[in-house]
Scaffold this motif. Structure first.
Motif, PDB file in Angstrom:
ATOM      1  N   ILE A 183       0.835  -1.204   0.000  1.00 38.82           N
ATOM      2  CA  ILE A 183       0.000   0.000   0.000  1.00 38.82           C
ATOM      3  C   ILE A 183       0.870   1.255   0.000  1.00 38.82           C
ATOM      4  O   ILE A 183       0.587   2.234  -0.697  1.00 38.82           O
ATOM      5  CB  ILE A 183      -0.945  -0.016   1.216  1.00 38.82           C
ATOM      6  CG1 ILE A 183      -1.977  -1.142   1.066  1.00 38.82           C
ATOM      7  CG2 ILE A 183      -1.655   1.325   1.371  1.00 38.82           C
ATOM      8  CD1 ILE A 183      -2.780  -1.418   2.317  1.00 38.82           C
ATOM      9  N   GLY A 184       1.960   1.231   0.779  1.00 42.30           N
ATOM     10  CA  GLY A 184       2.863   2.373   0.814  1.00 42.30           C
ATOM     11  C   GLY A 184       3.470   2.680  -0.548  1.00 42.30           C
ATOM     12  O   GLY A 184       3.651   3.847  -0.912  1.00 42.30           O
ATOM     13  N   ILE A 185       3.774   1.634  -1.310  1.00 42.15           N
ATOM     14  CA  ILE A 185       4.321   1.829  -2.655  1.00 42.15           C
ATOM     15  C   ILE A 185       3.287   2.505  -3.546  1.00 42.15           C
ATOM     16  O   ILE A 185       3.597   3.450  -4.287  1.00 42.15           O
ATOM     17  CB  ILE A 185       4.780   0.482  -3.246  1.00 42.15           C
ATOM     18  CG1 ILE A 185       6.038  -0.016  -2.508  1.00 42.15           C
ATOM     19  CG2 ILE A 185       5.053   0.606  -4.742  1.00 42.15           C
ATOM     20  CD1 ILE A 185       6.468  -1.418  -2.884  1.00 42.15           C
ATOM     21  N   TYR A 186       2.049   2.042  -3.484  1.00 37.71           N
ATOM     22  CA  TYR A 186       1.003   2.676  -4.294  1.00 37.71           C
ATOM     23  C   TYR A 186       0.805   4.139  -3.913  1.00 37.71           C
ATOM     24  O   TYR A 186       0.629   5.001  -4.775  1.00 37.71           O
ATOM     25  CB  TYR A 186      -0.323   1.928  -4.123  1.00 37.71           C
ATOM     26  CG  TYR A 186      -0.398   0.611  -4.839  1.00 37.71           C
ATOM     27  CD1 TYR A 186      -0.041   0.493  -6.177  1.00 37.71           C
ATOM     28  CD2 TYR A 186      -0.851  -0.535  -4.185  1.00 37.71           C
ATOM     29  CE1 TYR A 186      -0.118  -0.725  -6.832  1.00 37.71           C
ATOM     30  CE2 TYR A 186      -0.940  -1.751  -4.839  1.00 37.71           C
ATOM     31  CZ  TYR A 186      -0.566  -1.843  -6.166  1.00 37.71           C
ATOM     32  OH  TYR A 186      -0.648  -3.048  -6.818  1.00 37.71           O
ATOM     33  N   ARG A 187       0.832   4.421  -2.629  1.00 38.93           N
ATOM     34  CA  ARG A 187       0.564   5.788  -2.184  1.00 38.93           C
ATOM     35  C   ARG A 187       1.701   6.759  -2.464  1.00 38.93           C
ATOM     36  O   ARG A 187       1.503   7.974  -2.431  1.00 38.93           O
ATOM     37  CB  ARG A 187       0.249   5.777  -0.682  1.00 38.93           C
ATOM     38  CG  ARG A 187      -1.105   5.179  -0.357  1.00 38.93           C
ATOM     39  CD  ARG A 187      -1.342   5.094   1.137  1.00 38.93           C
ATOM     40  NE  ARG A 187      -2.731   4.718   1.425  1.00 38.93           N
ATOM     41  CZ  ARG A 187      -3.176   4.376   2.627  1.00 38.93           C
ATOM     42  NH1 ARG A 187      -2.333   4.355   3.663  1.00 38.93           N
ATOM     43  NH2 ARG A 187      -4.444   4.044   2.810  1.00 38.93           N
ATOM     44  N   SER A 188       2.878   6.228  -2.737  1.00 40.21           N
ATOM     45  CA  SER A 188       4.031   7.099  -3.007  1.00 40.21           C
ATOM     46  C   SER A 188       4.426   7.086  -4.473  1.00 40.21           C
ATOM     47  O   SER A 188       5.545   7.462  -4.827  1.00 40.21           O
ATOM     48  CB  SER A 188       5.220   6.669  -2.129  1.00 40.21           C
ATOM     49  OG  SER A 188       5.556   5.306  -2.361  1.00 40.21           O
ATOM     50  N   VAL A 189       3.515   6.657  -5.348  1.00 38.84           N
ATOM     51  CA  VAL A 189       3.785   6.601  -6.790  1.00 38.84           C
ATOM     52  C   VAL A 189       4.377   7.931  -7.257  1.00 38.84           C
ATOM     53  O   VAL A 189       3.931   9.006  -6.836  1.00 38.84           O
ATOM     54  CB  VAL A 189       2.491   6.249  -7.560  1.00 38.84           C
ATOM     55  CG1 VAL A 189       1.421   7.300  -7.361  1.00 38.84           C
ATOM     56  CG2 VAL A 189       2.772   6.023  -9.036  1.00 38.84           C
ATOM     57  N   PRO A 190       5.404   7.905  -8.091  1.00 38.98           N
ATOM     58  CA  PRO A 190       6.119   9.149  -8.415  1.00 38.98           C
ATOM     59  C   PRO A 190       5.282  10.165  -9.187  1.00 38.98           C
ATOM     60  O   PRO A 190       4.573   9.824 -10.129  1.00 38.98           O
ATOM     61  CB  PRO A 190       7.288   8.668  -9.286  1.00 38.98           C
ATOM     62  CG  PRO A 190       7.480   7.239  -8.919  1.00 38.98           C
ATOM     63  CD  PRO A 190       6.104   6.721  -8.626  1.00 38.98           C
ATOM     64  N   HIS A 191       5.409  11.410  -8.768  1.00 40.60           N
ATOM     65  CA  HIS A 191       4.900  12.526  -9.562  1.00 40.60           C
ATOM     66  C   HIS A 191       6.068  13.357 -10.088  1.00 40.60           C
ATOM     67  O   HIS A 191       5.867  14.394 -10.721  1.00 40.60           O
ATOM     68  CB  HIS A 191       3.939  13.406  -8.746  1.00 40.60           C
ATOM     69  CG  HIS A 191       4.567  14.088  -7.574  1.00 40.60           C
ATOM     70  ND1 HIS A 191       4.573  13.546  -6.310  1.00 40.60           N
ATOM     71  CD2 HIS A 191       5.218  15.283  -7.473  1.00 40.60           C
ATOM     72  CE1 HIS A 191       5.187  14.371  -5.478  1.00 40.60           C
ATOM     73  NE2 HIS A 191       5.597  15.429  -6.158  1.00 40.60           N
TER      74      HIS A 191
END
Length: 267
Positions: A183-191
């Motif tokens: 979940i943390g990986i999804y929430r920190s997807v690069p912008h």
């Protein structure tokens, strides 16, 4: 000596899930990979996946020669960011259903993080509360086989996920890939990215699943700015490397052979 492919997996899918893909690439290529990205405390999951890229670069630096970087979903983005930072570690990069984000995409992701709706535009919302414990392998296989994400998996790939994606904890089996990390990986997807696609110094291919709802046609247009950039597609959805592993192997071998000839002519 066979050239090295360094494979990076999709979020939540340990590398062993792709065993059929790796077997198909051998003996023409030597396949290296991390068992699971994002689980080394030295490289924590942080915003824009900078720690995950650092983790990948640390392992690429241990290779004897530049690699063909191949990544599925999360893994493709990691290779793309790593190649922008350290092109000397690569022969080329292949992103398997990984998006090349546009400026508008990045603005939307930044806003989603800021205003708290990132779970609605990434799979994080569907991951929350997902079942993670099972009584047996048979129960787990039956459960996953009934889920839409796994419905079209090659049977060997589904078996590999059940076998390698779980571990025994007492009397139960539990998901090996930590759900909190996923979940943390999804929430920190690069912008953000460490550079623009036109600055990439190695060949790049974006391979889209024809039925993918993650990578849309506009997500691959940036390859036109890369020397020897290619936009390709294969049957299947976002999980096509695990739905059609043999077709994926054939495409990768043909692509690397083509790039290798180009590089030899220009040497």
């Amino acid at each position: 000596m066979a050239q090295t492919i360094f494979f990076a997996h999709a979020n939540g899918f340990p590398s062993a899930t792709y065993g059929k893909l790796f077997t198909g690439l051998a003996p023409d290529f030597q396949v290296a990979h991390l068992e699971q990205h994002g689980h080394d405390p030295r490289f924590p999951v942080d915003d824009n996946w900078q720690g995950l890229v650092d983790e990948l670069l640390a392992h690429l630096g241990e290779q004897d020669e530049p690699v063909w970087g191949v990544g599925h979903s999360l893994g493709g983005v990691l290779h793309y960011h790593a190649a922008l930072r350290r092109p000397d570690l690569y022969r080329g990069v292949v992103m398997l259903d990984s998006p090349l984000l546009t400026g508008m995409d990045r603005m939307l992701i930044r806003a989603a993080k800021r205003f708290g709706f990132i779970d609605r535009i990434t799979p994080a919302g569907r991951t929350l509360g997902r079942r993670e414990r099972f009584a047996s392998l048979d129960e787990a296989r039956s459960y996953f086989a009934g889920k839409a994400l796994f419905r079209h998996f090659d049977p060997d790939c589904l078996d590999a996920y059940v076998q390698h994606g779980l571990y025994r904890e007492g009397e139960e089996l539990r998901l090996r890939f930590d759900p909190v990390t996923e979940i943390g990986i999804y929430r920190s997807v690069p912008h953000t990215a460490p550079g623009r696609v036109k600055q990439l110094k190695v060949p790049l291919a974006v391979v889209r699943g024809e039925q993918s709802r993650i990578v849309l046609p506009h997500h691959a247009r940036g390859v036109r700015h890369v020397l020897n950039g290619e936009h390709l597609s294969l049957p299947g959805g976002h999980m096509f490397p695990l739905e059609h592993p043999t077709l994926t192997v054939d495409l990768l071998k043909a692509l690397f052979m083509r790039w290798q000839r180009i590089q030899e002519r220009s040497a």
